[in-house]
Design a protein around this motif. Structure first.
Motif, mmCIF file in Angstrom:
data_model
loop_
_atom_site.group_PDB
_atom_site.id
_atom_site.type_symbol
_atom_site.label_atom_id
_atom_site.label_comp_id
_atom_site.label_asym_id
_atom_site.label_seq_id
_atom_site.Cartn_x
_atom_site.Cartn_y
_atom_site.Cartn_z
ATOM 1 N N MET A 169 0.648 -1.088 -0.159
ATOM 2 C CA MET A 169 -0.004 0.062 -0.007
ATOM 3 C C MET A 169 0.738 1.197 0.111
ATOM 4 O O MET A 169 0.557 1.996 -0.553
ATOM 5 C CB MET A 169 -1.007 0.020 1.793
ATOM 6 C CG MET A 169 -1.875 1.348 1.836
ATOM 7 S SD MET A 169 -3.009 1.254 2.721
ATOM 8 C CE MET A 169 -3.694 2.707 2.505
ATOM 9 N N LEU A 170 2.112 1.235 1.113
ATOM 10 C CA LEU A 170 2.979 2.342 0.602
ATOM 11 C C LEU A 170 2.900 2.572 -0.872
ATOM 12 O O LEU A 170 3.032 3.920 -0.560
ATOM 13 C CB LEU A 170 4.008 2.205 1.440
ATOM 14 C CG LEU A 170 4.865 3.458 1.668
ATOM 15 C CD1 LEU A 170 4.391 4.138 2.700
ATOM 16 C CD2 LEU A 170 6.088 2.895 1.589
ATOM 17 N N ASP A 171 3.484 1.810 -1.607
ATOM 18 C CA ASP A 171 3.709 2.427 -3.421
ATOM 19 C C ASP A 171 2.729 3.285 -3.666
ATOM 20 O O ASP A 171 2.612 4.574 -4.387
ATOM 21 C CB ASP A 171 3.851 1.203 -3.691
ATOM 22 C CG ASP A 171 4.489 0.924 -5.396
ATOM 23 O OD1 ASP A 171 5.274 2.307 -4.967
ATOM 24 O OD2 ASP A 171 4.808 0.601 -6.013
ATOM 25 N N ILE A 175 10.314 -2.868 -2.320
ATOM 26 C CA ILE A 175 9.997 -1.875 -2.766
ATOM 27 C C ILE A 175 9.611 -1.380 -1.661
ATOM 28 O O ILE A 175 10.050 0.343 -1.693
ATOM 29 C CB ILE A 175 8.047 -2.298 -3.783
ATOM 30 C CG1 ILE A 175 8.727 -2.802 -4.692
ATOM 31 C CG2 ILE A 175 7.925 -0.397 -3.874
ATOM 32 C CD1 ILE A 175 7.430 -3.272 -5.291
ATOM 33 N N SER A 176 8.904 -1.472 -0.540
ATOM 34 C CA SER A 176 8.676 0.057 0.625
ATOM 35 C C SER A 176 9.957 0.283 1.157
ATOM 36 O O SER A 176 9.981 0.799 1.693
ATOM 37 C CB SER A 176 8.086 -1.178 1.994
ATOM 38 O OG SER A 176 6.865 -1.476 0.996
ATOM 39 N N ILE A 221 11.257 3.080 -0.549
ATOM 40 C CA ILE A 221 10.640 4.284 -0.458
ATOM 41 C C ILE A 221 10.366 4.681 1.145
ATOM 42 O O ILE A 221 11.166 6.145 1.680
ATOM 43 C CB ILE A 221 8.424 4.069 -0.241
ATOM 44 C CG1 ILE A 221 8.877 3.696 -1.751
ATOM 45 C CG2 ILE A 221 7.937 4.758 0.084
ATOM 46 C CD1 ILE A 221 7.448 3.133 -2.110
ATOM 47 N N ALA A 251 4.057 0.132 5.185
ATOM 48 C CA ALA A 251 4.649 -0.770 4.374
ATOM 49 C C ALA A 251 4.848 -2.131 4.175
ATOM 50 O O ALA A 251 3.572 -2.839 5.650
ATOM 51 C CB ALA A 251 6.393 -0.274 4.414
#
Lengths: 143, 44
Positions: A1-3, B20-21, B24, B43
């Motif tokens: 979800m963060l993405d 991916i998280s 970020i 995340a």
């Protein structure tokens, strides 16, 4: 979800066509309607320290009182209407928004803002996100 | 407002998040000097 969230958030910040102050007004107004205590604190902090929203504007949104700026007031009212009415503002709401100097593209941008904040507001509701120390000076509860 | 307090979400860190998280979170830490709790919670 963060993405998902960060992609939508960054896109709104970069491409909405709103100034940084207007962006914060959109986020705060949506979070107010959704009663998201986390986002109200976080975006009040960002407005105070990063996007330089006049504190009286932020405080007016936080207390649901009149915003002392005609254009930002129209923006806030429209963002609140879209959120409150689940994407169905009245024709008068739209006319008032456009009369304040905004365009149809800004209507699209408000929809995007609602999308972004729906993710964060709902996440914070369900998971009861603790407010970061950095945002605690702007803890908020709806009156 | 009632919240669903029975859901216990383990916040992630740069070290524990997936690729991916983690990327970020790293970018956020560098940019803001902190990782907001919401980001750590979102995340995977």
């Amino acid at each position: 979800m963060l993405d998902d969230y960060v992609a939508a958030y960054n896109s709104f910040r970069a491409n909405s066509g709103f100034t940084p102050q207007e962006q914060e007004v959109v986020f705060l107004s949506i979070a107010y309607v959704n009663n998201c205590t986390y986002c109200m604190a976080a975006h009040s902090f960002v407005g105070d320290n990063m996007t330089h929203v006049p504190v009286e504007v932020t405080d007016a949104i936080r207390s649901n009182s009149d915003i002392p700026d005609v254009k930002l007031k129209a923006l806030s009212l429209f963002a609140k209407s879209v959120t409150m009415n689940r994407g169905l503002p009245t024709e008068t709401d739209i006319e008032n928004f456009l009369s304040a100097g905004y365009t149809q593209n800004h209507i699209l941008a408000v929809i995007s803002g609602v999308g972004v904040k729906t993710m964060s507001n709902y996440f914070n509701h369900i998971f009861n996100t603790p407010i970061d120390d950095a945002f605690k000076g702007r803890v908020w509860e709806k009156n | 407002m009632s919240t669903i307090k029975m859901i216990n979400l383990e916040p992630k860190t740069i070290e524990t998040a997936d690729a991916i998280s983690s990327e970020i979170l790293k970018t956020t830490q560098n940019k803001l000097g902190l990782i907001p709790n919401m980001y750590a919670g979102m995340a995977c």
